[in-house]
Design a protein around this motif. Sequence first.
Motif, PDB file in Angstrom:
ATOM      1  N   GLY A  60     -15.368 -15.616 -48.030  1.00  0.00           N
ATOM      2  CA  GLY A  60     -14.495 -14.984 -46.880  1.00  0.00           C
ATOM      3  C   GLY A  60     -15.098 -15.466 -45.729  1.00  0.00           C
ATOM      4  N   ALA A  61     -14.200 -15.690 -44.408  1.00  0.00           N
ATOM      5  CA  ALA A  61     -14.908 -16.254 -43.438  1.00  0.00           C
ATOM      6  C   ALA A  61     -14.245 -16.066 -42.227  1.00  0.00           C
ATOM      7  N   VAL A  62     -14.799 -16.006 -41.052  1.00  0.00           N
ATOM      8  CA  VAL A  62     -14.168 -16.002 -39.739  1.00  0.00           C
ATOM      9  C   VAL A  62     -14.280 -17.572 -39.144  1.00  0.00           C
ATOM     10  N   PHE A  63     -13.009 -18.253 -38.733  1.00  0.00           N
ATOM     11  CA  PHE A  63     -12.971 -19.376 -38.265  1.00  0.00           C
ATOM     12  C   PHE A  63     -12.269 -19.625 -36.823  1.00  0.00           C
ATOM     13  N   LEU A  64     -12.362 -20.854 -36.508  1.00  0.00           N
ATOM     14  CA  LEU A  64     -11.635 -21.167 -35.204  1.00  0.00           C
ATOM     15  C   LEU A  64     -10.519 -22.178 -35.641  1.00  0.00           C
ATOM     16  N   LEU A  65      -9.342 -22.019 -35.291  1.00  0.00           N
ATOM     17  CA  LEU A  65      -8.418 -22.873 -35.333  1.00  0.00           C
ATOM     18  C   LEU A  65      -8.159 -23.453 -34.093  1.00  0.00           C
ATOM     19  N   ASP A  66      -8.085 -24.872 -33.828  1.00  0.00           N
ATOM     20  CA  ASP A  66      -8.010 -25.642 -32.816  1.00  0.00           C
ATOM     21  C   ASP A  66      -6.310 -26.007 -32.554  1.00  0.00           C
ATOM     22  N   SER A  67      -5.868 -25.195 -31.395  1.00  0.00           N
ATOM     23  CA  SER A  67      -4.480 -25.455 -30.981  1.00  0.00           C
ATOM     24  C   SER A  67      -4.219 -26.821 -30.387  1.00  0.00           C
ATOM     25  N   GLY A  88      -3.337 -21.208 -25.461  1.00  0.00           N
ATOM     26  CA  GLY A  88      -3.822 -22.671 -26.089  1.00  0.00           C
ATOM     27  C   GLY A  88      -5.508 -22.465 -26.382  1.00  0.00           C
ATOM     28  N   GLY A  89      -5.995 -23.460 -26.458  1.00  0.00           N
ATOM     29  CA  GLY A  89      -7.470 -23.156 -26.847  1.00  0.00           C
ATOM     30  C   GLY A  89      -7.665 -22.889 -28.426  1.00  0.00           C
ATOM     31  N   TYR A  90      -8.780 -22.118 -28.525  1.00  0.00           N
ATOM     32  CA  TYR A  90      -8.745 -21.825 -30.090  1.00  0.00           C
ATOM     33  C   TYR A  90      -7.968 -20.535 -30.320  1.00  0.00           C
ATOM     34  N   ILE A  91      -7.644 -20.688 -31.642  1.00  0.00           N
ATOM     35  CA  ILE A  91      -7.173 -19.344 -32.152  1.00  0.00           C
ATOM     36  C   ILE A  91      -8.145 -18.684 -33.342  1.00  0.00           C
ATOM     37  N   LEU A  92      -8.294 -17.480 -33.233  1.00  0.00           N
ATOM     38  CA  LEU A  92      -9.324 -17.100 -34.388  1.00  0.00           C
ATOM     39  C   LEU A  92      -8.635 -16.647 -35.580  1.00  0.00           C
ATOM     40  N   GLY A  93      -9.258 -17.099 -36.713  1.00  0.00           N
ATOM     41  CA  GLY A  93      -8.582 -16.820 -38.097  1.00  0.00           C
ATOM     42  C   GLY A  93      -9.781 -15.960 -38.891  1.00  0.00           C
ATOM     43  N   PHE A  94      -9.186 -15.030 -39.873  1.00  0.00           N
ATOM     44  CA  PHE A  94     -10.020 -14.340 -40.445  1.00  0.00           C
ATOM     45  C   PHE A  94      -9.341 -14.752 -42.206  1.00  0.00           C
ATOM     46  N   SER A 102      -4.249 -24.256 -46.890  1.00  0.00           N
ATOM     47  CA  SER A 102      -3.009 -23.638 -46.127  1.00  0.00           C
ATOM     48  C   SER A 102      -3.004 -24.242 -44.795  1.00  0.00           C
ATOM     49  N   LEU A 103      -3.941 -24.479 -43.926  1.00  0.00           N
ATOM     50  CA  LEU A 103      -3.999 -25.227 -42.788  1.00  0.00           C
ATOM     51  C   LEU A 103      -4.565 -26.552 -42.744  1.00  0.00           C
ATOM     52  N   LYS A 104      -4.203 -27.399 -43.834  1.00  0.00           N
ATOM     53  CA  LYS A 104      -4.941 -28.657 -43.809  1.00  0.00           C
ATOM     54  C   LYS A 104      -4.358 -29.693 -42.492  1.00  0.00           C
ATOM     55  N   ASN A 105      -3.455 -29.295 -42.100  1.00  0.00           N
ATOM     56  CA  ASN A 105      -3.027 -30.088 -41.119  1.00  0.00           C
ATOM     57  C   ASN A 105      -3.585 -29.873 -39.822  1.00  0.00           C
ATOM     58  N   TYR A 106      -4.662 -28.865 -39.644  1.00  0.00           N
ATOM     59  CA  TYR A 106      -5.145 -28.540 -38.437  1.00  0.00           C
ATOM     60  C   TYR A 106      -6.884 -28.536 -38.571  1.00  0.00           C
ATOM     61  N   LYS A 107      -7.260 -28.603 -37.543  1.00  0.00           N
ATOM     62  CA  LYS A 107      -8.829 -28.611 -37.294  1.00  0.00           C
ATOM     63  C   LYS A 107      -9.487 -27.183 -37.479  1.00  0.00           C
ATOM     64  N   LEU A 108     -10.233 -26.925 -38.418  1.00  0.00           N
ATOM     65  CA  LEU A 108     -10.747 -25.764 -38.167  1.00  0.00           C
ATOM     66  C   LEU A 108     -12.547 -25.711 -38.180  1.00  0.00           C
ATOM     67  N   GLU A 109     -12.966 -24.596 -37.533  1.00  0.00           N
ATOM     68  CA  GLU A 109     -14.454 -24.588 -37.564  1.00  0.00           C
ATOM     69  C   GLU A 109     -15.083 -23.271 -37.884  1.00  0.00           C
ATOM     70  N   LEU A 110     -15.850 -23.257 -38.969  1.00  0.00           N
ATOM     71  CA  LEU A 110     -16.642 -21.937 -39.495  1.00  0.00           C
ATOM     72  C   LEU A 110     -17.420 -21.328 -38.370  1.00  0.00           C
ATOM     73  N   VAL A 111     -17.183 -19.936 -38.109  1.00  0.00           N
ATOM     74  CA  VAL A 111     -17.893 -19.265 -37.310  1.00  0.00           C
ATOM     75  C   VAL A 111     -18.724 -18.267 -38.050  1.00  0.00           C
ATOM     76  N   TYR A 112     -18.292 -17.736 -39.104  1.00  0.00           N
ATOM     77  CA  TYR A 112     -19.192 -16.428 -39.849  1.00  0.00           C
ATOM     78  C   TYR A 112     -18.531 -16.498 -41.447  1.00  0.00           C
ATOM     79  N   ARG A 113     -19.558 -16.340 -42.289  1.00  0.00           N
ATOM     80  CA  ARG A 113     -19.312 -15.916 -43.728  1.00  0.00           C
ATOM     81  C   ARG A 113     -19.301 -14.690 -43.934  1.00  0.00           C
ATOM     82  N   PHE A 114     -18.319 -14.301 -44.957  1.00  0.00           N
ATOM     83  CA  PHE A 114     -18.508 -12.863 -45.702  1.00  0.00           C
ATOM     84  C   PHE A 114     -19.166 -12.887 -46.981  1.00  0.00           C
TER      85      PHE A 114
END
Length: 308
Positions: free
Chosen positions: A178-185, A280-286, A296-308
């Motif tokens: 599991g993870a919390v991540f940032l999705l770049d809009s 705009g900016g980042y969208i937060l993902g769980f 699923s989001l391979k067309n977008y830039k993701l950044e890892l924030v936190y791991r479960f």
Amino acid sequence: MKGPLFYAKILLFGEYGIIKDSKGLAIPFNAYRGALKTSQKLVGKAKESNQNLKKYYNYLKGLDKDLVSFNVNELEEDVKNGMYFDSSIPQGYGVGSSGALVASIYDKYAYNKITVLENLTREKLLKLKNVFAAMESFFHGKSSGLDPLNSYLSLPILINSKENIEPTGIPSQKEGKGAVFLLDSQQIGETEPMVNIFMNKMKNEGFRKMISEDFAKTTDACIEDFLHGNVKSLFGNVKSLSKLVLKNFKPMIPDAFHKVWENGIKTNDYYLKLCGSGGGGYILGFTEDYEKAQESLKNYKLELVYRF
């Protein structure tokens, strides 16, 4: 001269709710940071930052001295000598770029400053938050003071209400899926217009009821689950929160992401929520499975924030 580093922040839960006194949870995000530096040859962003600091200096001079006073002579001198804020924190992305600057100015120039090393009573934290709210209002109208507070203390902060905030511990990261991540809009968000939309919506009784009942309760449940490591329950509550935001905060979600948002809820591959004010900016993902979310989001830039 190079000042200490101040980090970005992520408001994991509580966007908009904290304006109306519900709970929030903010954590430092060390991937981005900034520091005060000085250069004789100012170009580009450094030059722009130096110009902004000149305006900011004039603003700080006018703040209520009973609340906070600064060594304005030293600040003026340093700005004249080419001081700027050197930062990797993206602006307009909801991760506290102005907060880190405010924290660095307070740290270097405030008289009688409250330091991180002393016993941080609730009174001291509230005083700091009020000081930072006044300092940060220069950047986007009304500020809660939380971004600079988080950056200054570099600790997770639990917001119970406007008058009740405390540093908190969060469960240490696991090596799970599991993870919390940032999705770049890939779009810049402006805080002020988004907050204005929210304030206008608050004039509607139905919207107010939704905020004080469904939105606040779901946010509070997410925070409880996160702090206590109740991962299974957390994802159920985050899904509910994601649905609520999609239904009631459409203007804050960039148009290109309405479908992406819906898709996460439908497939359970990930759940999205606002990061900061949105627009705009980042969208937060769980997600319960980061690899699946990446696919699923391979067309977008993701950044890892936190791991479960």
